[in-house]
Motif scaffolding. Sequence first.
Motif, PDB file in Angstrom:
ATOM      1  N   ASN A  42      23.382  -6.772 -12.994  1.00  0.00           N
ATOM      2  CA  ASN A  42      22.193  -6.805 -11.887  1.00  0.00           C
ATOM      3  C   ASN A  42      20.857  -5.878 -12.799  1.00  0.00           C
ATOM      4  OD1 ASN A  42      23.995  -8.381 -10.435  1.00  0.00           O
ATOM      5  ND2 ASN A  42      24.560  -6.684  -9.276  1.00  0.00           N
ATOM      6  N   VAL A  43      20.056  -5.637 -12.211  1.00  0.00           N
ATOM      7  CA  VAL A  43      18.640  -4.738 -11.857  1.00  0.00           C
ATOM      8  C   VAL A  43      18.872  -3.937 -11.020  1.00  0.00           C
ATOM      9  CG1 VAL A  43      16.583  -5.186 -12.736  1.00  0.00           C
ATOM     10  CG2 VAL A  43      17.826  -6.283 -14.002  1.00  0.00           C
ATOM     11  N   GLU A  44      18.590  -2.550 -11.224  1.00  0.00           N
ATOM     12  CA  GLU A  44      18.404  -2.015 -10.212  1.00  0.00           C
ATOM     13  C   GLU A  44      17.151  -1.203 -10.511  1.00  0.00           C
ATOM     14  OE1 GLU A  44      20.783   1.764  -8.647  1.00  0.00           O
ATOM     15  OE2 GLU A  44      20.049   2.417 -10.316  1.00  0.00           O
ATOM     16  N   LEU A  45      16.285  -1.024  -9.312  1.00  0.00           N
ATOM     17  CA  LEU A  45      14.878  -0.575  -9.724  1.00  0.00           C
ATOM     18  C   LEU A  45      14.945  -0.127  -8.294  1.00  0.00           C
ATOM     19  CD1 LEU A  45      14.638  -4.096  -9.215  1.00  0.00           C
ATOM     20  CD2 LEU A  45      12.253  -3.406 -10.840  1.00  0.00           C
ATOM     21  N   LEU A  46      13.862   1.623  -8.743  1.00  0.00           N
ATOM     22  CA  LEU A  46      13.442   2.410  -7.425  1.00  0.00           C
ATOM     23  C   LEU A  46      12.024   1.850  -7.882  1.00  0.00           C
ATOM     24  CD1 LEU A  46      13.532   4.783  -5.748  1.00  0.00           C
ATOM     25  CD2 LEU A  46      12.475   6.159  -7.680  1.00  0.00           C
ATOM     26  N   ILE A  47      11.184   1.671  -6.571  1.00  0.00           N
ATOM     27  CA  ILE A  47      10.278   1.660  -6.571  1.00  0.00           C
ATOM     28  C   ILE A  47       9.501   2.510  -5.466  1.00  0.00           C
ATOM     29  CG2 ILE A  47       9.617  -0.874  -7.152  1.00  0.00           C
ATOM     30  CD1 ILE A  47       9.491  -1.822  -4.828  1.00  0.00           C
ATOM     31  N   CYS A  48       8.298   3.406  -6.037  1.00  0.00           N
ATOM     32  CA  CYS A  48       7.732   4.078  -4.805  1.00  0.00           C
ATOM     33  C   CYS A  48       6.308   4.150  -4.784  1.00  0.00           C
ATOM     34  CB  CYS A  48       8.010   6.075  -5.544  1.00  0.00           C
ATOM     35  SG  CYS A  48       9.806   6.440  -5.457  1.00  0.00           S
ATOM     36  N   GLY A  49       5.468   4.034  -4.023  1.00  0.00           N
ATOM     37  CA  GLY A  49       4.374   4.290  -3.605  1.00  0.00           C
ATOM     38  C   GLY A  49       3.768   3.681  -2.449  1.00  0.00           C
ATOM     39  N   GLU A  50       2.198   3.497  -1.822  1.00  0.00           N
ATOM     40  CA  GLU A  50       1.673   3.183  -0.848  1.00  0.00           C
ATOM     41  C   GLU A  50       2.637   1.556  -0.294  1.00  0.00           C
ATOM     42  OE1 GLU A  50      -0.332   4.135   1.347  1.00  0.00           O
ATOM     43  OE2 GLU A  50      -0.930   6.467  -0.194  1.00  0.00           O
ATOM     44  N   GLN A  51       3.161   2.021   0.658  1.00  0.00           N
ATOM     45  CA  GLN A  51       4.046   0.790   1.828  1.00  0.00           C
ATOM     46  C   GLN A  51       4.063  -0.873   2.110  1.00  0.00           C
ATOM     47  OE1 GLN A  51       4.789   1.934   5.607  1.00  0.00           O
ATOM     48  NE2 GLN A  51       6.707  -0.126   6.432  1.00  0.00           N
ATOM     49  N   SER A  52       1.537  -0.371   1.711  1.00  0.00           N
ATOM     50  CA  SER A  52       2.033  -2.317   1.599  1.00  0.00           C
ATOM     51  C   SER A  52       2.286  -2.490   0.023  1.00  0.00           C
ATOM     52  CB  SER A  52       0.176  -2.528   1.706  1.00  0.00           C
ATOM     53  OG  SER A  52      -0.643  -1.451   1.455  1.00  0.00           O
ATOM     54  N   ASN A  53       1.663  -2.210  -1.153  1.00  0.00           N
ATOM     55  CA  ASN A  53       2.072  -2.289  -2.111  1.00  0.00           C
ATOM     56  C   ASN A  53       3.271  -2.508  -2.494  1.00  0.00           C
ATOM     57  OD1 ASN A  53      -0.742  -2.575  -2.538  1.00  0.00           O
ATOM     58  ND2 ASN A  53      -0.780  -0.744  -4.232  1.00  0.00           N
ATOM     59  N   VAL A  54       4.452  -1.760  -1.949  1.00  0.00           N
ATOM     60  CA  VAL A  54       5.863  -1.565  -1.958  1.00  0.00           C
ATOM     61  C   VAL A  54       6.105  -3.158  -1.756  1.00  0.00           C
ATOM     62  CG1 VAL A  54       7.326  -0.650  -1.632  1.00  0.00           C
ATOM     63  CG2 VAL A  54       6.057   0.896  -2.667  1.00  0.00           C
ATOM     64  N   GLU A  55       5.742  -3.339  -0.331  1.00  0.00           N
ATOM     65  CA  GLU A  55       6.184  -4.359   0.465  1.00  0.00           C
ATOM     66  C   GLU A  55       5.676  -6.150  -0.949  1.00  0.00           C
ATOM     67  OE1 GLU A  55       4.316  -4.166   3.934  1.00  0.00           O
ATOM     68  OE2 GLU A  55       5.741  -2.820   4.905  1.00  0.00           O
ATOM     69  N   LYS A  56       4.417  -5.695  -1.473  1.00  0.00           N
ATOM     70  CA  LYS A  56       3.983  -6.759  -1.892  1.00  0.00           C
ATOM     71  C   LYS A  56       4.743  -6.961  -3.057  1.00  0.00           C
ATOM     72  CE  LYS A  56      -0.370  -6.081  -0.736  1.00  0.00           C
ATOM     73  NZ  LYS A  56      -1.822  -5.485  -2.013  1.00  0.00           N
ATOM     74  N   MET A  57       5.237  -5.859  -3.819  1.00  0.00           N
ATOM     75  CA  MET A  57       6.847  -5.668  -4.649  1.00  0.00           C
ATOM     76  C   MET A  57       7.430  -6.101  -4.690  1.00  0.00           C
ATOM     77  SD  MET A  57       7.332  -4.633  -8.340  1.00  0.00           S
ATOM     78  CE  MET A  57       8.321  -4.040  -9.460  1.00  0.00           C
ATOM     79  N   LEU A  58       8.207  -5.793  -3.529  1.00  0.00           N
ATOM     80  CA  LEU A  58       9.351  -6.510  -2.991  1.00  0.00           C
ATOM     81  C   LEU A  58       9.471  -8.422  -2.802  1.00  0.00           C
ATOM     82  CD1 LEU A  58      10.669  -4.385  -0.268  1.00  0.00           C
ATOM     83  CD2 LEU A  58      11.906  -4.458  -2.468  1.00  0.00           C
ATOM     84  N   HIS A  59       8.621  -8.479  -1.748  1.00  0.00           N
ATOM     85  CA  HIS A  59       7.922  -9.735  -2.192  1.00  0.00           C
ATOM     86  C   HIS A  59       8.247 -10.970  -3.878  1.00  0.00           C
ATOM     87  CE1 HIS A  59       6.556 -13.489  -0.574  1.00  0.00           C
ATOM     88  NE2 HIS A  59       5.631 -13.786  -1.577  1.00  0.00           N
ATOM     89  N   TRP A  60       8.007 -10.606  -4.558  1.00  0.00           N
ATOM     90  CA  TRP A  60       7.640 -10.380  -6.077  1.00  0.00           C
ATOM     91  C   TRP A  60       9.217 -10.821  -6.485  1.00  0.00           C
ATOM     92  CZ3 TRP A  60       9.167  -8.696 -10.443  1.00  0.00           C
ATOM     93  CH2 TRP A  60       8.387  -9.357 -11.591  1.00  0.00           C
ATOM     94  N   LEU A  61       9.927  -9.426  -5.968  1.00  0.00           N
ATOM     95  CA  LEU A  61      11.240  -9.428  -6.928  1.00  0.00           C
ATOM     96  C   LEU A  61      12.266 -10.353  -6.216  1.00  0.00           C
ATOM     97  CD1 LEU A  61      11.659  -5.325  -6.671  1.00  0.00           C
ATOM     98  CD2 LEU A  61      11.696  -6.675  -8.576  1.00  0.00           C
ATOM     99  N   LYS A  62      11.524 -11.574  -4.817  1.00  0.00           N
ATOM    100  CA  LYS A  62      12.753 -12.115  -4.510  1.00  0.00           C
ATOM    101  C   LYS A  62      12.755 -13.245  -5.693  1.00  0.00           C
ATOM    102  CE  LYS A  62      11.909 -11.053   0.884  1.00  0.00           C
ATOM    103  NZ  LYS A  62      11.435 -10.682   1.506  1.00  0.00           N
ATOM    104  N   GLN A  63      11.298 -13.063  -6.568  1.00  0.00           N
ATOM    105  CA  GLN A  63      11.228 -14.189  -7.348  1.00  0.00           C
ATOM    106  C   GLN A  63      11.389 -13.507  -8.756  1.00  0.00           C
ATOM    107  OE1 GLN A  63       7.783 -16.679  -6.342  1.00  0.00           O
ATOM    108  NE2 GLN A  63       8.999 -18.471  -6.929  1.00  0.00           N
ATOM    109  N   GLY A  64      10.533 -12.916  -8.696  1.00  0.00           N
ATOM    110  CA  GLY A  64      10.612 -12.667 -10.674  1.00  0.00           C
ATOM    111  C   GLY A  64       9.856 -13.051 -11.154  1.00  0.00           C
ATOM    112  N   PRO A  65      10.022 -12.862 -12.864  1.00  0.00           N
ATOM    113  CA  PRO A  65       9.205 -14.006 -13.903  1.00  0.00           C
ATOM    114  C   PRO A  65       9.780 -15.590 -14.115  1.00  0.00           C
ATOM    115  CG  PRO A  65      10.896 -12.115 -14.735  1.00  0.00           C
ATOM    116  CD  PRO A  65      10.858 -11.934 -13.093  1.00  0.00           C
TER     117      PRO A  65
END
Length: 89
Positions: A42-65
């Motif tokens: 697995n890959v573990e991440l810690l993502i910190c920042g403005e909530q709206s941008n964290v939510e965008k990152m979480l959405h991207w992570l559902k697919q990844g590259p």
Amino acid sequence: MKVCFSVTVSGLVQGVYFRASSQQVAIDYGLSGYARNLSDGNVELLICGEQSNVEKMLHWLKQGPPEAEVEDLRHEQVQWQEHNFFAIE
């Protein structure tokens, strides 16, 4: 509002530039934290920042590259942690 989330992504997520791609997306969204491979594949991440941008990152992570095959994504909000950048560990 600033938030931090601990995230674990499973599936075909190692050896497919998942961490490097995550780093670039995090930089694009102005986020800090880290991405690291775990011994279980697995890959573990810690993502910190403005909530709206964290939510965008979480959405991207559902697919990844494009090369990744994300099977599951688990995340939970954690206490704020100050990081100066988004690292690959």
